[in-house]
Motif scaffolding. Structure first.
Motif, mmCIF file in Angstrom:
data_model
loop_
_atom_site.group_PDB
_atom_site.id
_atom_site.type_symbol
_atom_site.label_atom_id
_atom_site.label_comp_id
_atom_site.label_asym_id
_atom_site.label_seq_id
_atom_site.Cartn_x
_atom_site.Cartn_y
_atom_site.Cartn_z
ATOM 1 N N SER A 1 0.467 9.803 5.391
ATOM 2 C CA SER A 1 -0.930 9.382 5.408
ATOM 3 C C SER A 1 -1.438 9.271 6.840
ATOM 4 O O SER A 1 -0.766 9.693 7.783
ATOM 5 C CB SER A 1 -1.064 8.053 4.678
ATOM 6 O OG SER A 1 -0.471 7.035 5.456
ATOM 7 N N HIS B 1 1.050 4.291 -2.924
ATOM 8 C CA HIS B 1 0.851 5.745 -2.732
ATOM 9 C C HIS B 1 1.879 6.538 -3.562
ATOM 10 O O HIS B 1 1.558 7.589 -4.115
ATOM 11 C CB HIS B 1 0.981 6.116 -1.254
ATOM 12 C CG HIS B 1 -0.321 6.105 -0.503
ATOM 13 N ND1 HIS B 1 -1.409 6.865 -0.894
ATOM 14 C CD2 HIS B 1 -0.710 5.450 0.608
ATOM 15 C CE1 HIS B 1 -2.411 6.667 -0.036
ATOM 16 N NE2 HIS B 1 -2.021 5.806 0.876
ATOM 17 N N HIS C 1 0.809 -1.219 0.000
ATOM 18 C CA HIS C 1 0.000 0.000 0.000
ATOM 19 C C HIS C 1 0.851 1.282 0.000
ATOM 20 O O HIS C 1 0.496 2.273 -0.649
ATOM 21 C CB HIS C 1 -0.914 -0.049 1.237
ATOM 22 C CG HIS C 1 -1.751 1.147 1.432
ATOM 23 N ND1 HIS C 1 -2.873 1.394 0.684
ATOM 24 C CD2 HIS C 1 -1.642 2.190 2.282
ATOM 25 C CE1 HIS C 1 -3.407 2.538 1.070
ATOM 26 N NE2 HIS C 1 -2.687 3.047 2.029
ATOM 27 N N ASP D 1 -6.784 7.225 0.053
ATOM 28 C CA ASP D 1 -6.776 5.830 -0.403
ATOM 29 C C ASP D 1 -7.699 5.590 -1.588
ATOM 30 O O ASP D 1 -8.837 6.069 -1.623
ATOM 31 C CB ASP D 1 -7.153 4.907 0.762
ATOM 32 C CG ASP D 1 -6.014 4.788 1.754
ATOM 33 O OD1 ASP D 1 -4.888 5.210 1.416
ATOM 34 O OD2 ASP D 1 -6.250 4.266 2.847
HETATM 35 ZN ZN ZN Z 1 -3.100 5.086 2.415
#
Ligand code: ZN
Ligand code: KG4
Length: 335
Positions: free
Chosen positions: A136, A115, A111, A309
């Motif tokens: 984040s 990003h 993840h 996200d």
């Molecule tokens: Zn994220």
């Protein structure tokens, strides 16, 4: 070639269809903000239950918008780390089910790397090599990125993430969840020098780490006084909220921009890519732009719709698929 990408690492249920040429054919994000608002932050158990309810409708919607059926898919990619384990599992199990039923490859997505890849999607392959900066709700991490599959950690937060600090401070100030956009709005009319909050590690040129937990405590003391916890007795005026929000935002932006700059100096790289929910912050974006001009490096900040996200950034899976990096059905969620 069509890939279905799934993202359920925190509190957004997201699915996208992308091509092996990195075209985003469709991208659907179901936000859970309304479910978590009254708790002032993400409640993991609520998040995973909501993912279970939403994942199939979100996938259906992504396929419908792409005007495709499941039989048209060539691979399924899923964010399997890092994130809330219960949330990640929902996406992972859905992805495996499609791969088994359709007999197509399963691709794992980190993840955080995704990003950064959000910048690659809009700015092209020349973004690599770069310093990759993820800011984040769950992470504040600097990476040296040699290429789309080469990530070396340079530094990270030792306690709270920057977005988490925005969310917690917003809750102290009586502002709604998610805290980042609310603090940004409140800060617009505030005095950024009203409170002098700490900037941990900023002067330590050797460390590329962050710490936001002391900053959060400093804001608390500014509201209730040292050692006291009780917010119920304190009534802040709009002006006081604005000053606290502005001074807090300034301290966070100073730390983030300062360490990003230091990472550029230390690595000698000439490109900085920034992604994650806090990269949507207007003050932070402006500061990065002025630092990039002043220090003459190339800057790519993810576009607003790819900061928070989403599953489109899972297109990083195309790189893994092309490199032959597919997974067995034993794939688990990870930290
Ligand atoms: Zn994220
Ligand atoms: O990347 P993201 O959607 O989820 C994680 O992977 O954690 O980031 C969500 C975080 C939240 O903490 C939210 O408050 C923050 O991003 N955020 C912002 C802004 N928009 C979202 N923080 C500061 N300013 C903003 N405009």
């Amino acid at each position: 070639m069509y890939l279905l990408t799934l993202e359920t690492s925190c509190d957004e249920t997201a699915a996208a269809v992308v091509t092996d040429g990195l075209e985003i054919v469709s991208s659907v994000v179901a936000s859970q903000d309304a479910l978590h608002r009254r708790f002032g932050g993400v409640v993991p158990e609520i998040a995973s239950r909501a993912h279970v309810e939403r994942i199939l409708p979100v996938i259906d919607e992504a396929l419908a918008r792409a005007e495709l059926s499941v039989g048209d898919l060539d691979a399924v990619a899923v964010a399997n780390r890092p994130g809330l384990p219960g949330s990640l599992l929902v996406g992972l199990v859905a992805a495996k089910a499609f791969c088994v039923a359709l007999d197509i490859p399963l691709v794992a997505v980190n993840h955080l790397h995704a990003h950064i890849y959000a910048c690659r999607l809009t700015a092209g392959p020349e973004v690599f090599p770069c310093v990759g900066f993820i800011v984040s709700g769950g992470h504040t991490s600097l990476f040296r990125c040699g290429g789309p599959l080469e990530f070396e950690l340079l530094g990270a937060t030792i306690d709270d993430a920057a977005g988490e600090a925005f969310d917690k401070v917003a809750s102290m100030l009586g502002l709604p969840y998610p805290g980042g956009p609310a603090i940004q709005r409140a800060a617009e009319s505030g005095d950024r020098r009203a409170h002098r909050f700490p900037r941990p590690f900023l002067k330590d040129r050797d460390r590329l780490d962050f710490s936001f937990s002391g900053l959060k405590t400093a804001v608390r003391y500014s509201i209730v006084g040292p050692g006291r916890q009780d917010f119920t007795q304190v009534q802040l005026t709009d002006g006081q909220v604005a000053d606290l929000a502005a001074s807090f935002e300034e301290a966070v932006v100073d730390c983030l921009a300062g360490k990003a700059l230091r990472a550029m100096e230390k690595t000698g790289l000439d490109t900085l890519c920034v992604g994650g929910g806090v990269a949507a912050n207007a003050r932070f974006r402006r500061r990065l732009e002025s630092e990039a001009r002043r220090h003459k490096f190339k800057l790519h900040v993810a576009p607003l719709n790819l900061c928070t996200d989403n599953a489109a950034m899972g297109a990083i899976a195309v790189e893994r698929l092309k490199a032959g990096l597919t997974e067995s059905l034993e794939l688990d969620v990870g930290r």
